[in-house]
Design an enzyme around this catalytic site. Structure first.
Site, PDB file in Angstrom:
ATOM      1  N   CYS A  35      -6.531  94.141  85.602  1.00 17.12           N
ATOM      2  CA  CYS A  35      -6.629  93.129  84.540  1.00 17.12           C
ATOM      3  C   CYS A  35      -6.791  91.722  85.122  1.00 17.12           C
ATOM      4  O   CYS A  35      -6.195  91.385  86.141  1.00 17.12           O
ATOM      5  CB  CYS A  35      -5.408  93.209  83.645  1.00 17.12           C
ATOM      6  SG  CYS A  35      -5.169  94.847  82.935  1.00 17.12           S
ATOM      7  N   GLU A  60       8.633  97.487  81.047  1.00 17.69           N
ATOM      8  CA  GLU A  60       7.942  96.211  80.974  1.00 17.69           C
ATOM      9  C   GLU A  60       7.720  95.908  79.499  1.00 17.69           C
ATOM     10  O   GLU A  60       7.270  96.768  78.747  1.00 17.69           O
ATOM     11  CB  GLU A  60       6.594  96.359  81.688  1.00 17.69           C
ATOM     12  CG  GLU A  60       6.047  95.098  82.274  1.00 17.69           C
ATOM     13  CD  GLU A  60       4.823  95.397  83.118  1.00 17.69           C
ATOM     14  OE1 GLU A  60       4.932  95.306  84.351  1.00 17.69           O
ATOM     15  OE2 GLU A  60       3.770  95.731  82.569  1.00 17.69           O
ATOM     16  N   SER A  78       5.689  92.018  82.018  1.00 21.44           N
ATOM     17  CA  SER A  78       4.386  92.058  82.658  1.00 21.44           C
ATOM     18  C   SER A  78       4.114  90.698  83.293  1.00 21.44           C
ATOM     19  O   SER A  78       4.682  89.682  82.887  1.00 21.44           O
ATOM     20  CB  SER A  78       3.305  92.349  81.620  1.00 21.44           C
ATOM     21  OG  SER A  78       2.039  91.981  82.085  1.00 21.44           O
ATOM     22  N   ASP A 103       0.043 100.691  83.264  1.00 22.79           N
ATOM     23  CA  ASP A 103       1.124 100.044  82.524  1.00 22.79           C
ATOM     24  C   ASP A 103       0.693  99.625  81.130  1.00 22.79           C
ATOM     25  O   ASP A 103       1.479  99.678  80.179  1.00 22.79           O
ATOM     26  CB  ASP A 103       1.637  98.827  83.294  1.00 22.79           C
ATOM     27  CG  ASP A 103       2.559  99.227  84.429  1.00 22.79           C
ATOM     28  OD1 ASP A 103       2.392 100.342  84.949  1.00 22.79           O
ATOM     29  OD2 ASP A 103       3.439  98.430  84.789  1.00 22.79           O
ATOM     30  N   CYS A 127      -3.321  99.251  91.019  1.00 18.62           N
ATOM     31  CA  CYS A 127      -2.507  98.786  89.902  1.00 18.62           C
ATOM     32  C   CYS A 127      -1.005  98.799  90.193  1.00 18.62           C
ATOM     33  O   CYS A 127      -0.565  99.219  91.259  1.00 18.62           O
ATOM     34  CB  CYS A 127      -2.880  99.534  88.640  1.00 18.62           C
ATOM     35  SG  CYS A 127      -4.505  98.998  88.026  1.00 18.62           S
ATOM     36  N   ASP A 128      -0.262  98.427  89.175  1.00 15.53           N
ATOM     37  CA  ASP A 128       1.044  97.799  89.289  1.00 15.53           C
ATOM     38  C   ASP A 128       2.037  98.419  90.264  1.00 15.53           C
ATOM     39  O   ASP A 128       2.436  97.793  91.234  1.00 15.53           O
ATOM     40  CB  ASP A 128       1.670  97.741  87.896  1.00 15.53           C
ATOM     41  CG  ASP A 128       0.842  96.880  86.952  1.00 15.53           C
ATOM     42  OD1 ASP A 128      -0.299  96.573  87.288  1.00 15.53           O
ATOM     43  OD2 ASP A 128       1.336  96.521  85.887  1.00 15.53           O
ATOM     44  N   LYS A 129       2.474  99.658  90.015  1.00 21.67           N
ATOM     45  CA  LYS A 129       3.515 100.254  90.859  1.00 21.67           C
ATOM     46  C   LYS A 129       2.921 101.034  92.023  1.00 21.67           C
ATOM     47  O   LYS A 129       3.641 101.449  92.925  1.00 21.67           O
ATOM     48  CB  LYS A 129       4.410 101.187  90.032  1.00 21.67           C
ATOM     49  CG  LYS A 129       4.940 100.560  88.760  1.00 21.67           C
ATOM     50  CD  LYS A 129       5.616  99.236  89.017  1.00 21.67           C
ATOM     51  CE  LYS A 129       5.787  98.442  87.749  1.00 21.67           C
ATOM     52  NZ  LYS A 129       4.564  97.975  87.136  1.00 21.67           N
TER      53      LYS A 129
END
Length: 551
Positions: free
Chosen positions: A192, A440, A466, A78, A119-121
């Site tokens: 992160c 985002e 985010s 992202d 990570c995110d998705k």
């Protein structure tokens, strides 16, 4: 075993021939086939060191008596996709990931899955697939990144790159310092360093019971993480033998616990998209009103970036998610987990090693959880704010609208310092359909924070933020502009009132004027007319229901 359909009988001789070609032995045909869905890629810092976790997971599956098969799953960073067309693909990739896992698992009749993610998705996509398939599954998240160090000060990705951009633009820091921050803020592999979406989802996954205790906060590239991957490989074989499938773990009780941990930590607003989508795949309807109800009875007990000053490594050393669960134990359900034991059995004897990083319930940072759901004429179906990252002085905010029909338009004005105190920035046509992909928007919110305006300016959008966003930034406005929501007809100069404690957001324009504007509104032509995003825009539902695809 499910895999018997590709292994047994005369008519499966061709199938066995192909399986032998992969290098397996005859005796392996009597063992469970375990898919290791790996999202390894050289493109995502949170995933670059997954090769060693793949090997450890394979060793664990072999040790447990199964046969491991690694297969690849796509991933998007992202941070790298942010601020350009690439971010339109991020949320949309969640559905691709779920479909990829489903396709491989079904086509090859796998007995179980070890889902290697970070990570995110990618994490929610894999959990959606597990719930959809309802076969034994276990998740290994690859772990948080260690803090950076520059000029003897700990650094993090969002605070020291995105927010630093505005400081550099204003000559508050030198070009040399900006370059130093770029090089040092992300020192190596991992997700992160704060409670952004990746780490929030890892914590929710462990709280849900889909990861082994300690998995969420065990640092990337650590020996502890390797041991967790190996043990997870052994444990997935045990789950197969015990017939403990994903939906026995992912149910209303475990999702409740995941939401409560999310609220207690002050996690990313993106979970308000992902947890309902995971619940949907498990046959459960999770409404925004239910999420807000959990928020109101969950104290916010940890102060991790972006809202606070602690890092994920601090949470790890304070005891990790097992310690958070111990604090919340009186409020939690007691569902079965991938250990084969119930949640509260997993945390017996767990230590809490810092009473400020993980505070007692009666000494919480805030009486309510980190995420609030607002409603009003602008968002009758709801919208989302990370209230734990909003200063007390702007928990209520009233200002004049400045409207932009894209992130780029808003960012240009913000960076040119043409946004004045008392403004409510409105960014629309960035929702699931209108974006498409519900981008985002960390860059605009970080720029506002970097300019010192996070207590003087608000931002509302039908897009999303985010987990690194802080300040009065309201996302997921639903209905979105592309669907004819009220956000589409807000005009420059209109008064907007935000009241987070009362859960209200409103456009202070007469009902007659609003009705007239909506009557005159016409749908816009799609921004993207070909390819995956074109199909996605036609199928995606509202953010208020998790932005899931219609069948």
């Amino acid at each position: 075993m499910r895999s018997d359909v590709i292994k047994n009988g005369l008519e499966r001789a061709p199938h066995r021939a192909l399986l032998y070609a992969t290098g397996i032995r005859k005796q392996d045909l009597n063992k469970p086939f375990v898919g290791i869905a790996s999202s390894f890629t050289d493109l995502i810092p949170g995933h670059v060191d997954m090769r060693q976790l793949e090997r450890m997971a394979e060793m664990g599956v072999r040790s447990g008596g199964g046969v491991p098969f690694v297969f690849g799953i796509p991933g998007i960073c992202d941070g790298i996709a942010m601020g350009h067309t690439g971010m339109k693909y991020s949320l949309a990739s969640r559905e691709l990931i779920a479909d990829c896992v489903e396709s491989v698992a079904m086509a090859h009749a796998l007995d179980g899955l070890l889902l290697l993610t970070n990570c995110d998705k990618i994490t929610p996509g894999m959990l959606m697939a597990a719930a959809r398939l309802d076969i034994p599954a276990i998740v290994v998240t690859a772990g948080p990144m260690a803090s950076g160090m520059y000029r003897m000060k700990r650094r993090s990705f969002v605070r020291d790159t995105f927010e630093a951009m505005a400081k550099r633009r204003n000559n508050e820091i030198s070009a040399r310092e900006m370059e130093g921050l770029e090089i040092c803020s992300c020192p190596g592999a991992g997700a992160c360093q704060g409670l952004y979406t990746a780490n929030t989802m890892a914590c929710a996954t462990e709280a849900m019971g889909m990861s082994l205790p300690g998995c969420a906060t065990a640092l990337a590239n650590s020996a502890k993480k390797k041991r967790i991957a190996l043990t997870s490989g052994e444990q997935i074989v045990s789950l197969i033998k015990k017939k403990i499938t994903a939906r026995k773990i992912i149910n209303a009780a475990s999702i409740y616990d995941a939401v409560m941990v999310d609220m207690a930590l002050g996690g990313s607003t993106n979970t308000m998209l992902h947890l309902p989508a995971i619940a949907h795949e498990a046959g459960i309807e999770l409404k925004l009103s239910e999420l807000d109800a959990i928020c109101k009875k969950t104290p916010h007990i940890s102060d991790i970036r972006p809202g606070g000053e602690y890092f994920m490594e601090d949470l790890e050393y304070a005891g990790g998610i097992p310690a958070v669960l111990k604090r919340l134990s009186p409020k939690l359900k007691n569902n079965i987990t991938v250990t084969g034991k119930r949640l509260k059995d997993n945390i017996r004897g767990v230590g809490i090693y810092d009473n400020d990083i993980i505070r007692p319930l009666n000494k919480a940072y805030h009486a309510e959880g980190g995420i609030a759901i607002l409603k009003g004429n602008i968002a009758p179906e709801g919208c989302v704010v990370k209230q734990s990252a909003v200063a007390e002085s702007v928990m209520t905010f009233k200002g004049r609208a400045r409207c932009f029909d894209s992130e780029e338009e808003a960012m240009k004005e913000i960076m040119a310092r043409r946004i004045k105190p008392g403004t409510v920035i409105v960014v629309r046509y960035e929702g699931p359909k209108g974006g498409p992909g519900m981008r985002e928007m960390l860059a605009p919110t970080a720029a506002i924070a970097g300019m010192g305006l996070s207590e003087e300016v608000a931002l509302i959008t039908d897009g999303r933020f985010s987990g690194g966003t802080r300040g009065p930034c309201i996302g997921h406005i639903s209905p979105e502009a592309a669907a004819g929501g009220l956000i589409a007809v807000i005009k420059d100069g209109d008064t907007i009132k935000i009241d987070i404690p009362k859960r209200k957001i409103s456009l202070e324009v007469s009902k007659k004027e609003i009705a007239g504007r909506l009557k005159r509104w016409r749908p816009r032509k799609p921004k993207i007319k070909t390819g995956y995003l074109s199909r996605y825009a036609k199928m995606v539902g509202p953010a208020s229901k998790g932005a899931i695809l219609s069948v």
